[in-house]
Design an enzyme around this catalytic site. Structure first.
Site, PDB file in Angstrom:
ATOM      1  N   GLY A  12     -13.071 -58.795 -70.225  1.00  0.00           N
ATOM      2  CA  GLY A  12     -13.990 -58.953 -69.043  1.00  0.00           C
ATOM      3  C   GLY A  12     -13.659 -59.802 -68.264  1.00  0.00           C
ATOM      4  O   GLY A  12     -12.373 -60.067 -68.090  1.00  0.00           O
ATOM      5  N   CYS A  13     -14.550 -60.545 -67.613  1.00  0.00           N
ATOM      6  CA  CYS A  13     -14.223 -61.689 -66.647  1.00  0.00           C
ATOM      7  C   CYS A  13     -13.108 -62.560 -67.248  1.00  0.00           C
ATOM      8  O   CYS A  13     -13.759 -63.147 -68.268  1.00  0.00           O
ATOM      9  CB  CYS A  13     -15.480 -62.501 -65.952  1.00  0.00           C
ATOM     10  N   PHE A  14     -12.088 -63.013 -66.441  1.00  0.00           N
ATOM     11  CA  PHE A  14     -11.254 -63.915 -66.907  1.00  0.00           C
ATOM     12  C   PHE A  14     -11.747 -65.592 -67.071  1.00  0.00           C
ATOM     13  O   PHE A  14     -11.435 -66.105 -67.880  1.00  0.00           O
ATOM     14  CB  PHE A  14      -9.882 -63.968 -66.376  1.00  0.00           C
ATOM     15  N   TRP A  15     -12.808 -65.521 -66.274  1.00  0.00           N
ATOM     16  CA  TRP A  15     -13.383 -67.079 -66.400  1.00  0.00           C
ATOM     17  C   TRP A  15     -14.171 -66.850 -67.657  1.00  0.00           C
ATOM     18  O   TRP A  15     -14.000 -68.218 -68.395  1.00  0.00           O
ATOM     19  CB  TRP A  15     -14.499 -67.172 -65.375  1.00  0.00           C
ATOM     20  N   CYS A  16     -14.852 -65.910 -68.324  1.00  0.00           N
ATOM     21  CA  CYS A  16     -15.308 -66.091 -69.705  1.00  0.00           C
ATOM     22  C   CYS A  16     -14.304 -66.452 -70.724  1.00  0.00           C
ATOM     23  O   CYS A  16     -14.547 -67.335 -71.652  1.00  0.00           O
ATOM     24  CB  CYS A  16     -15.935 -64.989 -70.098  1.00  0.00           C
TER      25      CYS A  16
END
Length: 179
Positions: A12-16
């Protein structure tokens, strides 16, 4: 000097994924970026369009004497939903697919084994759809995407989406975190 290895993960989102991988003991760096698309050196805006073929990923460099690839991938599989195709929560599109991008057959074998173990444990009621593919390309994301959660903890997305994943990490894997 310690030997390191690296693997590229998309959940999913790379920040996560970055926020979950960074606190693990033995992880020496995490770089957010884009993998396996057909546009050279894409921008965030291009990747978000869904037309470049890239996945939002992180390149995780780690010391296998401190954390094994097996343990790293177990954390990966249990801190995102590997059963949703091209989606994590409200993030939708092929750029948010769940993937493990390997650089060797040894990495592929470990990834397949961990995927099979998580499936056999019945951790998820739905089938795991995480792709396990060779890493073809990796481009680091723009600087403002690096260390995003650490630099923006009060941002609403961070509070609503990333913080619960980090909390789950602390609950399940406290023994694997940097003190």
């Amino acid at each position: 000097m310690a030997q390191t290895d690296s693997i590229v993960l998309g959940g999913g989102c790379f920040w996560c994924v970055e926020a979950v991988m960074l606190p693990l003991r033995g992880v020496t760096s995490v770089v957010s970026g884009y993998a396996n698309g057909h546009v050279v050196n894409p921008t965030y805006r291009e990747v978000c369009s869904g037309r470049t073929g890239h996945a939002e990923v992180v390149e995780v460099t780690f010391d296998p004497e401190v954390i094994s690839l097996h343990d790293l991938l177990t954390v990966f599989f249990t801190t995102h939903d590997p059963t949703t195709l091209n989606r994590q929560g409200g993030d939708r599109g092929t750029q948010y697919r769940s993937g493990i991008y390997v650089t060797s057959e040894a990495q592929r074998a470990v990834a397949e084994a961990v995927k099979a173990e998580i499936t056999a444990q019945g951790t998820y009621p739905d089938p795991i759809v995480t792709e396990i593919e060779p890493l073809e390309t990796f481009y680091p994301a723009e600087d403002y995407h690096q260390d995003y959660f650490a630099r923006n903890p009060a941002q609403p997305y961070c509070q609503a989406v990333i913080a619960p994943k980090v909390s789950k990490l602390r609950t399940l894997y406290l023994d694997k975190l940097v003190a």
